[in-house]
Scaffold this motif. Sequence first.
Motif, PDB file in Angstrom:
ATOM      1  N   LEU A  89       0.824  -1.213   0.000  1.00  0.00           N
ATOM      2  CA  LEU A  89       0.000   0.000   0.000  1.00  0.00           C
ATOM      3  C   LEU A  89       0.857   1.262   0.000  1.00  0.00           C
ATOM      4  O   LEU A  89       0.339   2.378   0.090  1.00  0.00           O
ATOM      5  CB  LEU A  89      -0.926   0.005   1.233  1.00  0.00           C
ATOM      6  N   GLY A  90       2.169   1.101  -0.055  1.00  0.00           N
ATOM      7  CA  GLY A  90       3.056   2.262  -0.045  1.00  0.00           C
ATOM      8  C   GLY A  90       3.152   2.928   1.320  1.00  0.00           C
ATOM      9  O   GLY A  90       3.395   4.128   1.416  1.00  0.00           O
ATOM     10  N   VAL A  91       2.971   2.140   2.368  1.00  0.00           N
ATOM     11  CA  VAL A  91       2.997   2.670   3.729  1.00  0.00           C
ATOM     12  C   VAL A  91       4.318   2.270   4.384  1.00  0.00           C
ATOM     13  O   VAL A  91       4.734   1.114   4.280  1.00  0.00           O
ATOM     14  CB  VAL A  91       1.813   2.085   4.539  1.00  0.00           C
ATOM     15  N   ARG A  92       4.977   3.183   5.055  1.00  0.00           N
ATOM     16  CA  ARG A  92       6.215   2.850   5.753  1.00  0.00           C
ATOM     17  C   ARG A  92       5.919   2.080   7.037  1.00  0.00           C
ATOM     18  O   ARG A  92       4.839   2.228   7.613  1.00  0.00           O
ATOM     19  CB  ARG A  92       7.023   4.115   6.044  1.00  0.00           C
ATOM     20  N   VAL A 118      -5.576  -8.506   5.384  1.00  0.00           N
ATOM     21  CA  VAL A 118      -4.792  -7.539   6.168  1.00  0.00           C
ATOM     22  C   VAL A 118      -4.769  -6.175   5.473  1.00  0.00           C
ATOM     23  O   VAL A 118      -4.896  -5.128   6.115  1.00  0.00           O
ATOM     24  CB  VAL A 118      -3.367  -8.072   6.414  1.00  0.00           C
ATOM     25  N   LYS A 119      -4.666  -6.204   4.162  1.00  0.00           N
ATOM     26  CA  LYS A 119      -4.702  -4.941   3.421  1.00  0.00           C
ATOM     27  C   LYS A 119      -6.053  -4.249   3.634  1.00  0.00           C
ATOM     28  O   LYS A 119      -6.116  -3.029   3.815  1.00  0.00           O
ATOM     29  CB  LYS A 119      -4.467  -5.233   1.946  1.00  0.00           C
ATOM     30  N   TRP A 120      -7.117  -5.055   3.643  1.00  0.00           N
ATOM     31  CA  TRP A 120      -8.448  -4.470   3.873  1.00  0.00           C
ATOM     32  C   TRP A 120      -8.590  -3.931   5.294  1.00  0.00           C
ATOM     33  O   TRP A 120      -9.281  -2.938   5.515  1.00  0.00           O
ATOM     34  CB  TRP A 120      -9.560  -5.466   3.538  1.00  0.00           C
ATOM     35  N   GLN A 121      -7.919  -4.566   6.247  1.00  0.00           N
ATOM     36  CA  GLN A 121      -7.937  -4.015   7.615  1.00  0.00           C
ATOM     37  C   GLN A 121      -7.405  -2.592   7.604  1.00  0.00           C
ATOM     38  O   GLN A 121      -7.963  -1.699   8.252  1.00  0.00           O
ATOM     39  CB  GLN A 121      -7.021  -4.834   8.539  1.00  0.00           C
TER      40      GLN A 121
END
Length: 609
Positions: free
Chosen positions: A24-27, A320-323
Amino acid sequence: MFSKVLVANRGEIAVRVMRACEELGVRTVAVYSDADKHAGHVRYADEAYNVGPARAADSYLDHEAVIEAARKAGADAIHPGYGFLAENAAFARKVEETEMVWVGPSADAMERLGEKTQARKVMNEAGVPIVPGTTDPVDDPAEVHDFGEEYGYPIAIKAEGGGGGRGMKIVHDPDDAEEKLQSAKREGEAYFDNPSVYLERYLENPRHIEVQILADRHGNVRHLGERDCSLQRRHQKVIEEGPSPALTDELREKIGEAARRGADAADYYNAGTFEFLVEEEPRGDGELLGPDANFYFLEVNTRIQVEHTVTEEITGIDIVKWQLRVAADEELDFAQEDVEIDGHALEYRINAENPANDFAPAPGGSFETYDPPGGIGVRLDDAIRQGDDLVTDYDSMVAKLVVHASDREECLARSERALREYEIEGFHTIIPFHRLMLSDEAFMKGTHTTKYLDEEMDRSRIEAAVERWGPAEESDADDDEAEVTEREFTVEVNGKRFQVSLEERGAPAIELPSGGGNSGRSRPDVATDEDTGGAVAADGEQVAAEMQGTILSVEVEAGDEVESGDVVCVLEAMKMENDVTAQAGGTVSQVLVGEGDSVDMGDVLIVIE
Ligand code: MV4
């Protein structure tokens, strides 16, 4: 979407969450205890903060330390994984009160569902069948007796704050009611700070079915089908699968819809699991449970679960991505009709424990060999690599093997293949037990219930499985007179690969060429024609015979200068002539063989200084 997420967990689930963040491009921010300084989740994260000593209560469970780390890192959300703080409503509330987002259901919903009598009321009102019993706390043994008169025995007395089998007592006889009531209350007080208990009819031989839910903050709720977790040992799940091998599509649909209604009624968002017991009628093997079978709501797990992977494999949905997305206020972009179940998946928990010793956790060790399976349909969630120390401060699960195939039968065959490929050396693992289950009639047919492992399985079969597939017993190093070193060599003869083992008594007399000392299912490390010109590789300083044979000629004398790759002698073995070459340049200091000598594998032929 968030820009930086702190994962308040360790091991495989921390890495699983970070993988979703990456996509998701999240650090990512890790926290770790002193015991986890070199752990895989720390390696994986973009940055990591020490939150305290090894003891979980002083690190991973320390609310302030975790929130402080998130502040320092400038994280905008906290994902708790499973275990540790994941179902702690007080912690969720603390996070909600910061500027950061809690990646989970609301603290209110966690509280509502965490208190089991409250959860039973909500579900009952929503038309979700609950196990016959009370929705208010019970204090007096007379109430237990009255309940027994009405519904019969056995009766389950359960702690209001309980779950996962803790704080549960079973009453078979009215005379035991008082004692069991007091003991359940004491356990509730000790474990959950809450002595309140309630009653349920106790189902003697149920199947354990759980429904995966995803819900957003806009009122959309989807169920992603069920998992069957009936294969448990003392309330610890061992193998999970989906879909359940025991349900008809009609019953599956009914249970899924019940879970969806329940989530809706509880104002639930994020991922969650609705647990049900399905009453097992006495039935013929292989007969499925139809739409008239009784199923009952048990509890909601307000977190991502270990076995979410099973559902991901058969739905293709990244839970998990949907969380993370629904925590960031996004809407689910698929309808219930879009959820399709594709084939079958099985998850094997890879625990560092000895099945032959009552599944005792491994006391320590390191991953001397770590070579997990791969290939079609094989997913491996872990946070380790070869050489890592085994951390024994937390739970014993070191990895999850998740196998997906077009149907259960293919999935079982693929599982067998994957478990055979899985190589871990350095301590005992549960793998031999899994391999045993793949030859177990009840499991293969899918007719096992929650009682199977604890009450019906023959222990001697487990011992035999560990004997057969477990780690080889170490030779006793203290008994140095009898110390045996076993080395395996790989040789090529007429282009065919042979594995040869050599036993040495006492300290190894020779240094072995690197790559020649593999054991077990070794990685191929064959000296090919290309890299040695058809020669048998020799060692840097001591040139040793790589196989048993006869010396045809010696090409050097003491004092000769040789270069790496020079032929020093020719060895005839199995009707082939093999050049023995120097691996490094230098001066020949000793020639230990002559023409016509017979040599054994490992014998030193020539020494180069
Ligand atoms: C039950 C039950 C039978 N009847 N409740 C154990 C874990 C916790 N979540 C609830 N558990 C059970 N509750 C009633 N009324 C049987 C169990 C149970 C069980 C449940 C799920 C998976 C494995 C189990 C093993 C033993 C007992």
